[in-house]
Design an enzyme around this catalytic site. Structure first.
Site, PDB file in Angstrom:
ATOM      1  N   LYS A   1      13.582 106.743 141.429  1.00 54.97           N
ATOM      2  CA  LYS A   1      14.236 107.763 140.897  1.00 54.97           C
ATOM      3  C   LYS A   1      13.852 109.191 141.552  1.00 54.97           C
ATOM      4  CE  LYS A   1      14.724 105.425 136.179  1.00 54.97           C
ATOM      5  NZ  LYS A   1      14.660 105.586 134.821  1.00 54.97           N
TER       6      LYS A   1
ATOM      7  N   THR B   1       8.526 101.126 129.963  1.00 58.28           N
ATOM      8  CA  THR B   1       9.332 102.386 130.189  1.00 58.28           C
ATOM      9  C   THR B   1       8.564 103.667 130.387  1.00 58.28           C
ATOM     10  OG1 THR B   1      11.061 101.429 128.977  1.00 58.28           O
ATOM     11  CG2 THR B   1      11.402 103.376 129.424  1.00 58.28           C
TER      12      THR B   1
ATOM     13  N   ASN C   1      10.292 108.636 134.890  1.00 62.86           N
ATOM     14  CA  ASN C   1       9.516 107.461 135.129  1.00 62.86           C
ATOM     15  C   ASN C   1       9.631 106.645 136.191  1.00 62.86           C
ATOM     16  OD1 ASN C   1      12.130 106.314 134.397  1.00 62.86           O
ATOM     17  ND2 ASN C   1      11.369 105.049 132.728  1.00 62.86           N
TER      18      ASN C   1
ATOM     19  N   HIS D   1      13.821 102.739 138.359  1.00 65.13           N
ATOM     20  CA  HIS D   1      14.904 101.723 137.285  1.00 65.13           C
ATOM     21  C   HIS D   1      15.057 100.303 137.851  1.00 65.13           C
ATOM     22  CE1 HIS D   1      18.784 100.751 135.191  1.00 65.13           C
ATOM     23  NE2 HIS D   1      19.127  99.913 136.469  1.00 65.13           N
TER      24      HIS D   1
HETATM   25  P1  IDP Z   1      13.998 100.930 130.751  1.00 65.71           P
HETATM   26  O1  IDP Z   1      14.402 101.823 132.101  1.00 65.71           O
HETATM   27  O2  IDP Z   1      12.703 100.575 130.911  1.00 65.71           O
HETATM   28  O3  IDP Z   1      14.951  99.758 130.876  1.00 65.71           O
HETATM   29  P2  IDP Z   1      15.371 102.054 128.652  1.00 65.71           P
HETATM   30  O4  IDP Z   1      15.112 102.237 127.118  1.00 65.71           O
HETATM   31  O5  IDP Z   1      16.648 101.216 129.044  1.00 65.71           O
HETATM   32  O6  IDP Z   1      14.132 101.652 129.424  1.00 65.71           O
HETATM   33  O7  IDP Z   1      15.841 103.734 128.930  1.00 65.71           O
HETATM   34  C1  IDP Z   1      16.482 104.025 130.313  1.00 65.71           C
HETATM   35  C2  IDP Z   1      15.933 105.171 130.774  1.00 65.71           C
HETATM   36  O8  IDP Z   1      16.216 106.163 130.081  1.00 65.71           O
HETATM   37  C3  IDP Z   1      14.236 105.104 130.955  1.00 65.71           C
HETATM   38  O9  IDP Z   1      13.867 104.556 132.152  1.00 65.71           O
HETATM   39  C4  IDP Z   1      14.226 106.575 131.175  1.00 65.71           C
HETATM   40  O10 IDP Z   1      14.304 107.266 132.225  1.00 65.71           O
HETATM   41  C5  IDP Z   1      14.921 107.265 130.043  1.00 65.71           C
HETATM   42  N1  IDP Z   1      14.579 107.288 128.558  1.00 65.71           N
HETATM   43  C6  IDP Z   1      14.146 106.136 127.633  1.00 65.71           C
HETATM   44  N2  IDP Z   1      13.676 106.661 126.638  1.00 65.71           N
HETATM   45  C7  IDP Z   1      13.452 107.952 126.796  1.00 65.71           C
HETATM   46  C8  IDP Z   1      12.932 108.929 125.973  1.00 65.71           C
HETATM   47  O11 IDP Z   1      12.232 108.917 124.823  1.00 65.71           O
HETATM   48  N3  IDP Z   1      12.763 110.229 126.492  1.00 65.71           N
HETATM   49  C9  IDP Z   1      13.302 110.429 127.818  1.00 65.71           C
HETATM   50  N4  IDP Z   1      13.906 109.440 128.579  1.00 65.71           N
HETATM   51  C10 IDP Z   1      13.993 108.367 128.059  1.00 65.71           C
END
Ligand code: IDP
Ligand code: MG
Length: 136
Positions: free
Chosen positions: A10, A92, A113, A116
């Protein structure tokens, strides 16, 4: 079973100069890089990838973040590539991701984070097609 998964470093990690060290985690595990490209996502591409999150409170910020600078798009393959990649990435939120995981070692907060990775074989096929296929 050999699988393909879609991995994307990212914008925060690209900006911090962490590309090489992150890619090494996958190579060290024995996974193979099949395709790789540095690219800045359009909002349309980002929306396709994150369609499941549309309407959530963090959605608009997520689209802004993921389109804010270049990302490294990759197709990675190997035995159990989807599950092994998710294990290498960690949970995550980097704040709770354990040391030794990519998110635990290279990030600090959930809104930036680091990486992906597809969460299932079905998602992987869909995401490889979005980012490397004919529908691009
Ligand atoms: P993942 O990337 O571990 O599969 P997901 O729940 O699918 O996690 O969420 C997709 C992306 O959305 C995360 O990688 C992160 O970039 C963002 N995200 C998820 N939850 C939050 C949050 O509570 N605040 C801000 N960004 C979030
Ligand atoms: Mg996900």
């Amino acid at each position: 079973m050999t699988e393909q998964t879609y991995i994307m470093i990212k914008p925060d990690a690209v900006a911090k100069g962490q590309i090489g060290r992150i890619i090494s985690r996958f190579e060290d595990a024995g996974l193979r890089i099949e395709r790789m490209e540095l690219d800045t996502l359009t909002p349309e591409h980002a929306a396709k990838n994150y369609a499941e999150h549309e309407g959530k409170p963090f959605y608009d910020g997520l689209i802004d973040y993921i389109t804010s600078g270049p990302v490294v798009k990759m197709v990675i393959s190997g035995p159990n590539a989807v599950a092994v990649s998710r294990k290498l990435m960690g949970p995550t939120d980097p704040a709770t991701a354990p040391p030794g995981t990519i998110r635990g070692d290279f990030g600090l907060t959930v809104d930036a984070n680091v990486i992906h990775g597809s969460d299932s074989i079905e998602s992987a096929q869909r995401e490889v097609d979005i980012f490397f296929g004919n529908s691009q």
